[in-house]
Motif scaffolding. Structure first.
Motif, mmCIF file in Angstrom:
data_model
loop_
_atom_site.group_PDB
_atom_site.id
_atom_site.type_symbol
_atom_site.label_atom_id
_atom_site.label_comp_id
_atom_site.label_asym_id
_atom_site.label_seq_id
_atom_site.Cartn_x
_atom_site.Cartn_y
_atom_site.Cartn_z
ATOM 1 N N ASP A 434 0.629 -1.141 0.017
ATOM 2 C CA ASP A 434 0.017 -0.029 -0.063
ATOM 3 C C ASP A 434 0.850 1.239 -0.152
ATOM 4 O OD1 ASP A 434 -2.250 -1.652 0.117
ATOM 5 O OD2 ASP A 434 -2.399 -1.502 2.274
ATOM 6 N N THR A 435 1.959 1.335 0.860
ATOM 7 C CA THR A 435 2.662 2.479 0.923
ATOM 8 C C THR A 435 3.683 2.609 -0.307
ATOM 9 O OG1 THR A 435 3.122 1.536 3.120
ATOM 10 C CG2 THR A 435 4.256 3.585 2.645
ATOM 11 N N THR A 436 4.141 1.632 -0.902
ATOM 12 C CA THR A 436 5.090 1.995 -2.027
ATOM 13 C C THR A 436 4.312 1.858 -3.317
ATOM 14 O OG1 THR A 436 5.313 -0.713 -2.298
ATOM 15 C CG2 THR A 436 7.199 0.531 -1.099
ATOM 16 N N ALA A 437 3.110 1.312 -3.229
ATOM 17 C CA ALA A 437 2.430 1.693 -4.410
ATOM 18 C C ALA A 437 2.840 1.349 -5.739
ATOM 19 C CB ALA A 437 1.567 3.182 -4.343
ATOM 20 N N PRO A 438 3.279 0.137 -6.117
ATOM 21 C CA PRO A 438 3.954 -0.189 -7.456
ATOM 22 C C PRO A 438 3.107 0.435 -8.590
ATOM 23 C CG PRO A 438 3.960 -1.840 -5.829
ATOM 24 C CD PRO A 438 2.966 -0.954 -5.241
ATOM 25 N N ALA A 444 4.256 6.278 -13.358
ATOM 26 C CA ALA A 444 5.241 7.362 -13.461
ATOM 27 C C ALA A 444 6.488 6.942 -14.183
ATOM 28 C CB ALA A 444 5.482 7.749 -12.018
ATOM 29 N N GLY A 445 6.554 5.694 -14.589
ATOM 30 C CA GLY A 445 7.683 5.102 -15.337
ATOM 31 C C GLY A 445 9.054 4.817 -14.379
ATOM 32 N N VAL A 450 9.473 -0.033 -8.951
ATOM 33 C CA VAL A 450 8.336 -0.973 -9.243
ATOM 34 C C VAL A 450 9.386 -2.182 -8.885
ATOM 35 C CG1 VAL A 450 7.081 -2.360 -10.668
ATOM 36 C CG2 VAL A 450 6.985 -0.099 -10.855
ATOM 37 N N ALA A 451 10.398 -2.372 -9.314
ATOM 38 C CA ALA A 451 11.104 -3.895 -9.309
ATOM 39 C C ALA A 451 11.474 -4.107 -7.591
ATOM 40 C CB ALA A 451 12.511 -3.629 -10.052
#
Ligand code: MSP
Length: 665
Positions: A434-438, A444-445, A450-451
């Motif tokens: 939830d916090t890192t929201a991949p 946003a690129g 994401v990784a």
């Protein structure tokens, strides 16, 4: 461990007068989890369970069933074996007290204790409870019942053999003092200390031979008292005294038992017998509390507690989960909620609540959303250099702490504590996503962001699967399959629980939900309560995620729902038309109560009133009374509908065989 060769753990051996239920399954599952943990740690492990067959209540049950006691014992013992197989119990041995290997050891123990003077002949006059298979003192009995258990007692007067338990009080106290880990939990140790300090009396260890039991050596008029016989099973399984390797197993590291057989038998009589034989005492004797059902001890004899098979079948039909997953869901509930210090209430609603809240919404969700995002944003491939880049992150740090805490719990024989700890990591995994929201980073690129987020989540899931391996073995395996790891050999605990084990470039599978949500809308009132519980305790659903929906659960009701409907056989006494109503008949129906009930039934178009008196029919007896045309109807008749829509009454197939008031199930 009390010795460094093999971790040896035992369940009580279960009486074969009744089939296994979720209470007996709990002790067995606790031991199974601990045994699996020690194996995963790379230790040699020996897990023993089995059946206790020479009880008088077993002989009584066989008599009622009309079969010889041995045949009866064979059958019920088989039910235990089947049930443990069904639950994937990993026991290494299954002992039966009617086996020759056990009879030989009991005979040997008896002879040795006779020779040392610990067993002597005496006359017993006093109380005995068959239900408890226990001798009670006068002060332990009130109004013909054992105060401790409430079970009926009978007066017995027999010539018997006695064991000199009174000689062991001081030695037992000294051992308990010196070994704080011996009796656990502490409250039970205190109970034992009080019991011993209250004064130990010699105990009867034989009973009159009525054809069932192990004969006392050289005195076939007597058989060995069932508890004396049963406790020895723990020694028999080691191969004592003849097998070369018996002392690689003995002493046992852990005897795990329910509280009712703790103080008197496992914490006093058994250690004293071992002292008499000059053998070391077990490392720990641990007692857990009971499952209560509506405040009373769950017991098969009371018919108030289900079998594991019944619970699993019901869970499968309510959720659509696979039977193997449902078995692990039952494991989860039993292991998580049983208490060592007090009793716990067993309820299907609690199980379902645990299923939806913890398994489906927390663990299942974490697994699904992680794999789904990996597939959407990274082609299902484990990201490059994730291990190094995430090694100091929140999840890695927490995971390290949780691994240690789970290990501490398991070494302290506390699988429930271990599960609670693992769920902190599950929750943190969801929280971290939830916090890192991949999904935002993806938009946003921010490919690296994401990784990293996904690697951390995946690695947390992998470590969770390892921590769950001894506790929920099937679920852990499915998690590993979905992570693409099922072909990889499972290393040992220390290796597998280290952060960073997931190799870059590995392909994961497209996740399938393991725990289909129980659809509270299509299920009964009971599950409506459940909705309230889970909705209040759940975090909001994950944003922007297309997590595959669970298939809708079939609209079954539970056996508990059905049990709410009271159906009875009724006999129609009178029947007449109701003025001004074309469809209604007013009946009086005898359902075995003091006066017949008045029931209004919409059957006037199908039956002439005069054809009905004397007919036996089926009545819903606990329907709330309601008024129709100013008349009260106190029940409902069961009827089918024919092709024209007419009501056709249901009758018992053999009306003469059933009386009014007989229950319909
Ligand atoms: N045969 C003896 C034990 C001899 S051991 C040398 C005996 N058997 S039993 O069939 O009655 O099983 C008792 C055990 O089953 C309990 O000690 C406990 O482990 C488990 N349980 C039975 N009913 C239970 C509950 N309602 N709740 C939790 N555990 C329960 O006693």
């Amino acid at each position: 461990m009390a010795h460094d060769s093999t971790f040896y753990i035992t369940t009580p051996i279960y009486y074969v007068n009744g089939v296994p239920h979720v209470g007996s399954a709990t002790t067995t599952l606790l031991c199974d989890a601990l045994a699996r943990f020690h194996r995963l740690k790379g230790e040699r492990t020996f897990f023993l369970t089995g059946t206790d067959e020479h009880a008088q209540k077993v002989a009584d049950a066989a008599l009622i069933a009309g079969v010889p006691a041995q045949e009866f014992a064979d059958k019920v013992s088989g039910r235990f074996r089947e049930c443990w197989e069904y639950l994937n119990i990993s026991n290494d041995d299954f002992i039966r007290t009617s086996e020759p290997r056990h009879q030989a050891v009991v005979t040997e123990v008896f002879r040795r204790l006779q020779a040392s003077g610990d067993i002597y002949v005496g006359k017993y006059e006093g109380w005995y409870s068959v239900a408890d298979e226990t001798f009670f003192r006068e002060s332990e009995v009130k109004d013909g019942k054992a105060i401790e258990s409430g079970a009926k007692v009978e007066w017995v007067s027999e010539d018997n053999y006695y064991f000199k338990l009174s000689a062991y009080g001081d030695r037992l106290l000294a051992h308990i003092e010196l070994h704080p880990e011996f009796l656990q939990p502490e409250t039970r140790r205190n109970e034992v200390l009080a019991f011993i300090k209250g004064g130990l009396r010699d105990i009867v260890v034989s009973r009159r031979n009525t054809g069932w039991g192990i004969p006392v050596p050289d005195d076939p008029s007597q058989v060995v008292y069932v508890w004396f016989d049963a406790l020895i099973n723990y020694l028999t399984a080691t191969g004592w005294p003849g097998a070369a390797s018996w002392d690689s197993l003995w002493p046992a590291d852990l005897h795990l038992v329910g509280k009712e057989i703790y103080t008197r038998f496992h914490a006093t009589l058994w250690p004293a017998m071992l002292m008499g034989l000059g053998l070391p005492l077990p490392g720990t004797v641990l007692g857990h509390g009971w499952w209560l059902v509506d405040g009373e001890k769950g017991a098969k004899s009371k018919g108030n507690i289900p079998t594991p098979q019944e619970v699993v079948t019901e869970l499968v039909s309510l959720s659509g989960a696979s039977p193997e997953v449902a078995k692990d869901a039952l494991r989860y509930y039993l292991l998580r909620d049983i208490s060592f210090t007090s009793d716990a209430e067993y309820a299907q609603s609690h199980l379902l609540s645990r299923y939806n809240a913890d398994l489906c919404n927390k663990l299942g969700n974490l697994l699904n959303r992680t794999l789904k995002m990996l597939s959407q944003y990274a082609g299902g491939v484990v990201p490059e250099s994730g291990a190094e880049r995430t090694a100091d992150g929140t999840l890695a740090t927490l995971s390290h702490e949780i691994v240690q805490d789970v290990e501490r719990c398991m070494l302290a024989f506390d699988p429930g504590g271990a599960l609670a700890s693992i769920w902190k990591l599950v929750e943190a995994g969801n929280g971290d996503i939830d916090t890192t929201a991949p999904w935002k980073r993806h938009k946003a690129g921010d490919t690296q962001g994401v990784a990293d987020a996904l690697y951390a989540a995946l690695e947390a899931v992998r470590i969770i699967s390892i921590l769950l391996t001894p506790l929920l073995p099937h679920v852990a395996e499915v998690m590993r399959q979905q992570l693409g790891l099922s072909e990889m050999p499972l290393g040992d605990w220390a290796h597998e629980t280290r952060w960073g084990g997931l190799a870059s470039g590995m392909k994961t599978l497209e996740g399938q939900p393991i725990f289909p949500r129980i659809d509270t809308k299509t299920n009964s009132q009971k599950q409506k309560e459940l909705t309230t519980v889970t909705e209040n305790t759940l975090p909001p659903p994950p944003p922007l995620l297309d997590v595959p929906e669970a298939p809708p659960a079939p609209t079954y009701i539970t056996i508990d729902d059905f049990a709410k409907i009271q159906l009875k056989i009724g006999q129609i006494v009178t029947a007449e038309r109701v003025e001004g109503a074309t469809k209604l008949l007013k009946l009086t129906v005898d359902i075995g109560e003091e006066t017949p009930r008045q029931i209004l039934a919409g059957i006037a178009e199908s039956y002439l009133p005069e054809s009905l008196p004397g007919k036996k029919i089926v009545v819903v007896a606990n329907l709330a009374p309601r008024k129709m045309r100013g008349l009260e109807s106190q029940g409902m008749l069961m009827a089918a509908t024919d092709a024209e829509g007419h009501a056709i009454l249901l009758h018992p197939a053999d009306p003469d065989a059933v009386r009014p008031g007989a229950q319909v199930r």
